[in-house]
Motif scaffolding. Structure first.
Motif, mmCIF file in Angstrom:
data_model
loop_
_atom_site.group_PDB
_atom_site.id
_atom_site.type_symbol
_atom_site.label_atom_id
_atom_site.label_comp_id
_atom_site.label_asym_id
_atom_site.label_seq_id
_atom_site.Cartn_x
_atom_site.Cartn_y
_atom_site.Cartn_z
ATOM 1 N N GLU A 182 8.660 10.202 1.293
ATOM 2 C CA GLU A 182 7.816 10.067 2.487
ATOM 3 C C GLU A 182 6.356 9.849 2.080
ATOM 4 O OE1 GLU A 182 6.689 12.463 6.611
ATOM 5 O OE2 GLU A 182 7.799 13.512 5.044
ATOM 6 N N LEU A 183 5.928 10.560 1.067
ATOM 7 C CA LEU A 183 4.569 10.387 0.548
ATOM 8 C C LEU A 183 4.387 8.974 -0.005
ATOM 9 C CD1 LEU A 183 1.809 11.574 -0.171
ATOM 10 C CD2 LEU A 183 2.868 12.574 -2.225
ATOM 11 N N ARG A 184 5.390 8.481 -0.733
ATOM 12 C CA ARG A 184 5.321 7.123 -1.280
ATOM 13 C C ARG A 184 5.199 6.089 -0.160
ATOM 14 N NH1 ARG A 184 10.244 5.081 -4.863
ATOM 15 N NH2 ARG A 184 11.311 5.291 -2.863
ATOM 16 N N ALA A 185 5.975 6.252 0.895
ATOM 17 C CA ALA A 185 5.912 5.320 2.027
ATOM 18 C C ALA A 185 4.536 5.354 2.685
ATOM 19 C CB ALA A 185 6.999 5.657 3.043
ATOM 20 N N ALA A 186 3.947 6.529 2.792
ATOM 21 C CA ALA A 186 2.614 6.643 3.402
ATOM 22 C C ALA A 186 1.550 5.980 2.530
ATOM 23 C CB ALA A 186 2.269 8.113 3.631
ATOM 24 N N ILE A 187 1.627 6.192 1.219
ATOM 25 C CA ILE A 187 0.653 5.565 0.314
ATOM 26 C C ILE A 187 0.821 4.056 0.350
ATOM 27 C CG2 ILE A 187 -0.165 5.378 -2.065
ATOM 28 C CD1 ILE A 187 0.905 8.282 -2.477
ATOM 29 N N ARG A 188 2.081 3.580 0.322
ATOM 30 C CA ARG A 188 2.333 2.132 0.388
ATOM 31 C C ARG A 188 1.784 1.546 1.695
ATOM 32 N NH1 ARG A 188 4.908 -1.673 -2.119
ATOM 33 N NH2 ARG A 188 5.975 -0.301 -3.572
ATOM 34 N N GLY A 189 2.034 2.251 2.805
ATOM 35 C CA GLY A 189 1.523 1.785 4.095
ATOM 36 C C GLY A 189 0.006 1.731 4.118
ATOM 37 N N ALA A 190 -0.635 2.735 3.544
ATOM 38 C CA ALA A 190 -2.104 2.761 3.492
ATOM 39 C C ALA A 190 -2.636 1.626 2.625
ATOM 40 C CB ALA A 190 -2.582 4.117 2.971
ATOM 41 N N LEU A 191 -2.021 1.406 1.473
ATOM 42 C CA LEU A 191 -2.471 0.320 0.593
ATOM 43 C C LEU A 191 -2.248 -1.039 1.233
ATOM 44 C CD1 LEU A 191 -1.265 1.618 -2.888
ATOM 45 C CD2 LEU A 191 -3.626 1.473 -2.051
ATOM 46 N N GLU A 192 -1.118 -1.204 1.907
ATOM 47 C CA GLU A 192 -0.845 -2.465 2.604
ATOM 48 C C GLU A 192 -1.917 -2.728 3.659
ATOM 49 O OE1 GLU A 192 2.629 -4.358 5.406
ATOM 50 O OE2 GLU A 192 3.215 -2.950 3.820
ATOM 51 N N VAL A 229 -5.000 -1.558 3.650
ATOM 52 C CA VAL A 229 -6.280 -1.807 2.973
ATOM 53 C C VAL A 229 -6.354 -3.233 2.425
ATOM 54 C CG1 VAL A 229 -7.624 -1.186 0.918
ATOM 55 C CG2 VAL A 229 -6.785 0.604 2.448
ATOM 56 N N VAL A 230 -5.302 -3.687 1.724
ATOM 57 C CA VAL A 230 -5.368 -5.032 1.136
ATOM 58 C C VAL A 230 -5.341 -6.119 2.203
ATOM 59 C CG1 VAL A 230 -4.403 -4.318 -1.079
ATOM 60 C CG2 VAL A 230 -2.892 -5.279 0.657
ATOM 61 N N ASN A 231 -4.893 -5.792 3.413
ATOM 62 C CA ASN A 231 -4.889 -6.753 4.517
ATOM 63 C C ASN A 231 -6.056 -6.538 5.483
ATOM 64 O OD1 ASN A 231 -2.489 -8.347 3.941
ATOM 65 N ND2 ASN A 231 -1.390 -6.431 4.248
ATOM 66 N N ASP A 232 -7.042 -5.761 5.053
ATOM 67 C CA ASP A 232 -8.253 -5.488 5.849
ATOM 68 C C ASP A 232 -7.946 -4.892 7.221
ATOM 69 O OD1 ASP A 232 -10.111 -6.297 3.900
ATOM 70 O OD2 ASP A 232 -9.823 -8.399 4.446
ATOM 71 N N HIS A 233 -6.989 -3.975 7.270
ATOM 72 C CA HIS A 233 -6.667 -3.250 8.499
ATOM 73 C C HIS A 233 -7.013 -1.778 8.314
ATOM 74 C CE1 HIS A 233 -3.618 -6.643 8.891
ATOM 75 N NE2 HIS A 233 -4.480 -6.827 9.874
ATOM 76 N N LEU A 234 -7.065 -1.064 9.413
ATOM 77 C CA LEU A 234 -7.242 0.381 9.336
ATOM 78 C C LEU A 234 -5.925 1.015 8.905
ATOM 79 C CD1 LEU A 234 -9.270 1.083 12.607
ATOM 80 C CD2 LEU A 234 -10.121 1.083 10.256
ATOM 81 N N VAL A 235 -6.024 2.099 8.175
ATOM 82 C CA VAL A 235 -4.828 2.828 7.754
ATOM 83 C C VAL A 235 -4.244 3.514 8.979
ATOM 84 C CG1 VAL A 235 -3.972 4.685 6.282
ATOM 85 C CG2 VAL A 235 -5.752 3.142 5.434
ATOM 86 N N GLY A 236 -2.934 3.422 9.132
ATOM 87 C CA GLY A 236 -2.261 3.993 10.285
ATOM 88 C C GLY A 236 -2.370 5.509 10.342
ATOM 89 N N PRO A 237 -2.439 6.061 11.542
ATOM 90 C CA PRO A 237 -2.596 7.514 11.686
ATOM 91 C C PRO A 237 -1.426 8.309 11.097
ATOM 92 C CG PRO A 237 -2.234 6.468 13.831
ATOM 93 C CD PRO A 237 -2.392 5.380 12.833
ATOM 94 N N ALA A 239 -10.382 1.813 -3.097
ATOM 95 C CA ALA A 239 -9.430 1.001 -2.325
ATOM 96 C C ALA A 239 -9.735 -0.488 -2.414
ATOM 97 C CB ALA A 239 -9.413 1.446 -0.865
ATOM 98 N N ALA A 240 -11.005 -0.847 -2.433
ATOM 99 C CA ALA A 240 -11.364 -2.264 -2.489
ATOM 100 C C ALA A 240 -10.902 -2.904 -3.791
ATOM 101 C CB ALA A 240 -12.875 -2.423 -2.333
ATOM 102 N N GLY A 241 -10.681 -2.104 -4.816
ATOM 103 C CA GLY A 241 -10.246 -2.639 -6.102
ATOM 104 C C GLY A 241 -8.744 -2.785 -6.242
ATOM 105 N N VAL A 242 -7.975 -2.300 -5.272
ATOM 106 C CA VAL A 242 -6.514 -2.376 -5.351
ATOM 107 C C VAL A 242 -6.052 -3.726 -4.816
ATOM 108 C CG1 VAL A 242 -4.344 -1.361 -4.567
ATOM 109 C CG2 VAL A 242 -6.276 0.123 -5.123
ATOM 110 N N HIS A 243 -5.119 -4.338 -5.522
ATOM 111 C CA HIS A 243 -4.577 -5.637 -5.125
ATOM 112 C C HIS A 243 -3.058 -5.560 -5.008
ATOM 113 C CE1 HIS A 243 -8.219 -8.126 -5.846
ATOM 114 N NE2 HIS A 243 -8.515 -7.109 -6.629
ATOM 115 N N ALA A 244 -2.511 -6.360 -4.131
ATOM 116 C CA ALA A 244 -1.062 -6.555 -4.063
ATOM 117 C C ALA A 244 -0.745 -7.740 -4.973
ATOM 118 C CB ALA A 244 -0.632 -6.857 -2.637
ATOM 119 N N CYS A 245 0.313 -7.619 -5.738
ATOM 120 C CA CYS A 245 0.709 -8.706 -6.620
ATOM 121 C C CYS A 245 1.021 -9.949 -5.789
ATOM 122 C CB CYS A 245 1.924 -8.294 -7.445
ATOM 123 S SG CYS A 245 2.442 -9.567 -8.626
#
Length: 190
Positions: free
Chosen positions: A70-80, A82-90, A144-150
């Motif tokens: 569950e933690l992994r899914a939340a981190i993945r969702g937050a990173l997704e 961020v890399v798409n210039d959206h707000l992190v979901g609540p 966060a600005a330094g993280v990239h999606a492959c």
């Protein structure tokens, strides 16, 4: 036989997100390197230095595995986000916050000038989840600005590039992307 996780060592949060990855590109298969309590135990053992404040690894169970997934899914969702210039979901923010609140640690300096941690929670799995969530929050707040999606076709990995022009998580993905680009050119008659 266990598959070697392709991208590791940048931080705990990215290591956890990248513990689910695709082998074989767009037609590949999903590999979950923490797919069982035993695999999660191995994953933690490989990061013993980063998880050292949590103490000696104890036996991990299904509850630990479910919490970490569950933690992994939340981190993945937050990173997704961020890399798409959206707000992190609540929900992702709440999961990260809840995991940080699972255990509290107190740093104690001993008379021989070594650091010891005193925990409010005796369970290694809970303490490890707290440390990973803490690392994720730090990553999101500070880097966060330094993280990239492959950018390779079929890849779901995240990474922090070591050079400005890097857009793939690994040389394997870079090769896959170049082959795909070459194939498109050949198909279009270029």
């Amino acid at each position: 036989m266990t598959q070697q996780q392709p991208v590791t060592g940048q931080c705990l949060a990215l290591d956890l997100v990248n513990s689910a990855y695709i082998v074989g590109g767009t037609r590949g298969r999903l590999v979950d390197s923490i797919g069982s309590p035993e695999l999660l135990q191995d994953w933690c053992a490989q990061r013993v230095d980063q998880l050292a404040p949590a103490g000696q690894p104890g036996k991990l169970g299904d509850e630990d595995l479910n919490r970490v997934r569950e933690l992994r899914a939340a981190i993945r969702g937050a990173l997704e986000a961020v890399v798409n210039d959206h707000l992190v979901g609540p929900d992702d923010v709440q999961t990260l916050s809840d995991n940080v609140a699972l255990a509290h640690r107190r740093v104690v300096l001993t008379s021989d000038l070594t650091i010891r941690y005193e925990w409010s929670e005796p369970d290694f799995g809970t303490r490890a989840s707290m440390l990973i969530a803490e690392d994720a929050i730090s990553l999101l707040a500070e880097r966060a600005a330094g993280v990239h999606a492959c950018e390779a076709p079929g890849c779901i990995m995240y990474f922090i590039p070591t050079t400005e022009r890097r857009c793939w998580c690994s040389t394997t993905c870079g090769n896959r992307a170049r082959v795909a680009r070459h194939q498109r050119r050949m198909d279009n008659g270029d």
